[in-house]
Design an enzyme around this catalytic site. Structure first.
Site, PDB file in Angstrom:
ATOM      1  N   SER A 232       0.835  -1.206   0.000  1.00  0.00           N
ATOM      2  CA  SER A 232       0.000   0.000   0.000  1.00  0.00           C
ATOM      3  C   SER A 232       0.870   1.256   0.000  1.00  0.00           C
ATOM      4  CB  SER A 232      -0.964  -0.006   1.190  1.00  0.00           C
ATOM      5  OG  SER A 232      -1.851   1.075   1.058  1.00  0.00           O
ATOM      6  N   ARG A 233       1.357   1.654   1.151  1.00  0.00           N
ATOM      7  CA  ARG A 233       2.264   2.798   1.234  1.00  0.00           C
ATOM      8  C   ARG A 233       3.273   2.518   2.347  1.00  0.00           C
ATOM      9  NH1 ARG A 233       0.683   3.899  -3.054  1.00  0.00           N
ATOM     10  NH2 ARG A 233      -0.304   5.797  -3.810  1.00  0.00           N
ATOM     11  N   ASP A 257       6.516  -3.882  -1.084  1.00  0.00           N
ATOM     12  CA  ASP A 257       6.580  -3.227  -2.400  1.00  0.00           C
ATOM     13  C   ASP A 257       6.738  -1.722  -2.238  1.00  0.00           C
ATOM     14  OD1 ASP A 257       6.406  -3.214  -5.277  1.00  0.00           O
ATOM     15  OD2 ASP A 257       4.422  -2.316  -5.044  1.00  0.00           O
ATOM     16  N   GLU A 262      11.007   5.844   0.195  1.00  0.00           N
ATOM     17  CA  GLU A 262      11.252   5.398  -1.187  1.00  0.00           C
ATOM     18  C   GLU A 262      11.442   6.545  -2.175  1.00  0.00           C
ATOM     19  OE1 GLU A 262       7.490   3.199  -1.744  1.00  0.00           O
ATOM     20  OE2 GLU A 262       7.012   4.590  -3.377  1.00  0.00           O
ATOM     21  N   HIS A 294       7.852  -0.577  -5.675  1.00  0.00           N
ATOM     22  CA  HIS A 294       6.536   0.009  -5.978  1.00  0.00           C
ATOM     23  C   HIS A 294       6.064  -0.382  -7.380  1.00  0.00           C
ATOM     24  CE1 HIS A 294       3.875   3.430  -4.366  1.00  0.00           C
ATOM     25  NE2 HIS A 294       3.163   2.682  -5.182  1.00  0.00           N
TER      26      HIS A 294
END
Ligand SMILES: NC(=O)c1ccc[n+]([C@@H]2O[C@H](COP(=O)([O-])OP(=O)(O)OC[C@H]3O[C@@H](n4cnc5c(N)ncnc54)[C@H](O)[C@@H]3O)[C@@H](O)[C@H]2O)c1
Length: 331
Positions: A232-233, A257, A262, A294
């Site tokens: 998600s984040r 991810d 990031e 991501h």
């Protein structure tokens, strides 16, 4: 008038150029929008930005001074946009509120399966002609419990796959999703979900209330042999606390991810530079951790939908139409 698109990946460029096609001219840049690159937008009324764009107050001020009146963000999440400043500056902001939730849910599953069944380590070994199984043992997921934090579109798509695996489903959300309840999902308090789940996956948006949703206490509440997936984040997890738990040998697997720091790293080639981020550098050394940059949304289907919706958002702005994608309407 030409549109300026920041942060365009090579695979994405032909899709963007084709989708804007007859409607608008578009200039694609591979650089991401930030304070250094914002001056390039001078003279462009409309800019389109990608997920890691910096749309904080300072950047919005630079865009507004250069004449930008509309930002068409090519993502669902908009935690990177200072909406109050955009509104003050009279700048319209739109996002893509819907695209294939399967892209992200299926990728979350790819991470879950890879860490559970040690696929990356196995592949590295066979490339080296090392065919031992030591250290590659995973667990059946059938009959085990999946805990879904955030049961919106992506959480629901994840839950459907979990249901197909024969998993028990626990959910946590501010609003219950009847489609998840139909799959047999039981909504429970967050701590109960964390304590009882074998596989925990995060699908809530990043906002003030959800920042470090998985903090040191939440990590302690999880089972030592849990699998944790975040597609998600990054800001949903206190990464330093996660590293502390991993150092203590906890968790069967962690698939990330997204990463809270990031921006400025993901989507870029940093392979020839000294690593400055010690937390990330430590994170990728754990054998039970898999980090990707991501890419959960990055399917032909989802990117195609994102681009098509972005074109529609631009045309809506031109013609003064409102839609569910508008975060700050045209003033
Ligand atoms: N890695 C990627 O490539 C990628 C791609 C797309 C989306 N995402 C992330 O996935 C997130 C979820 O996307 P979606 O399409 O499922 O969104 P959605 O809006 O359909 O679902 C979000 C869910 O979170 C719940 N929620 C909101 N605030 C909450 C809170 N404070 N506490 C508990 N629950 C809360 C909502 O009720 C909703 O059910 C996005 O916000 C985005 O950050 C990541």
């Amino acid at each position: 008038m030409e549109i300026l698109a920041f942060g365009v990946q090579a695979d994405e460029k032909p899709l963007i150029e084709r989708a804007f096609g007859d409607h608008e001219d578009v200039r694609c840049l591979d650089v991401f929008l930030n304070e250094d690159t914002a001056p390039i937008a001078a003279g462009y009324e409309i800019v389109s930005t990608s997920v890691n764009a910096d749309l904080g107050a300072d950047v919005l001020e630079i865009l507004a001074a250069g004449g930008t009146r509309m930002v068409a963000q090519r993502s669902t999440g908009f935690n990177n946009v200072d909406l109050a400043t955009a509104e003050r500056l009279g700048m319209t902001v739109a996002r893509v509120s819907y695209y294939s939730p399967h892209s992200v849910a299926e990728f979350a599953w790819a991470l879950a399966m890879a860490v559970n069944r040690r696929i990356v380590r196995a592949s590295n070994r066979t490339r080296d002609f090392d065919f031992r199984l030591d250290g590659l043992m995973g667990r059946d997921l059938h009959g085990r419990t999946a805990g879904v934090l955030g049961t919106g579109k992506i959480g629901e798509a994840f839950a459907r796959i979990a249901h197909g695996f024969g998993m028990r489903l626990l959910g946590w959300d501010v609003a219950e999703n009847p489609a998840c309840a139909e799959l047999g999902m039981r909504y429970v308090p967050k701590d109960e979900l964390l304590a009882r789940s074998d596989l925990i996956t995060l699908h809530v948006p990043l906002m003030a209330e959800t920042r470090h949703l998985i903090d040191a206490a939440a990590l302690k509440a999880m089972r030592d042999d849990a699998i944790l997936i975040n597609s998600s984040r990054g800001g949903l997890i206190d990464t330093a606390a996660l590293v502390g738990e991993l150092r203590a040998g906890r968790f069967a697997g962690v698939g990330l991810d997204v990463y809270e720091a990031e921006a400025g790293l993901f989507f870029l080639d940093k392979s020839l530079e000294a690593v400055e981020d010690d937390t990330l550098a430590r994170l990728v050394t754990f054998p039970n951790v898999l980090v990707t940059s991501h890419q959960a949304y990055y399917t032909e289907d989802a990117v195609g939908q994102i681009v098509d919706t972005t074109v529609r958002n631009v045309l809506d702005y031109r013609e003064g139409r409102r839609s569910e994608n508008v975060l700050v309407p045209r003033s």
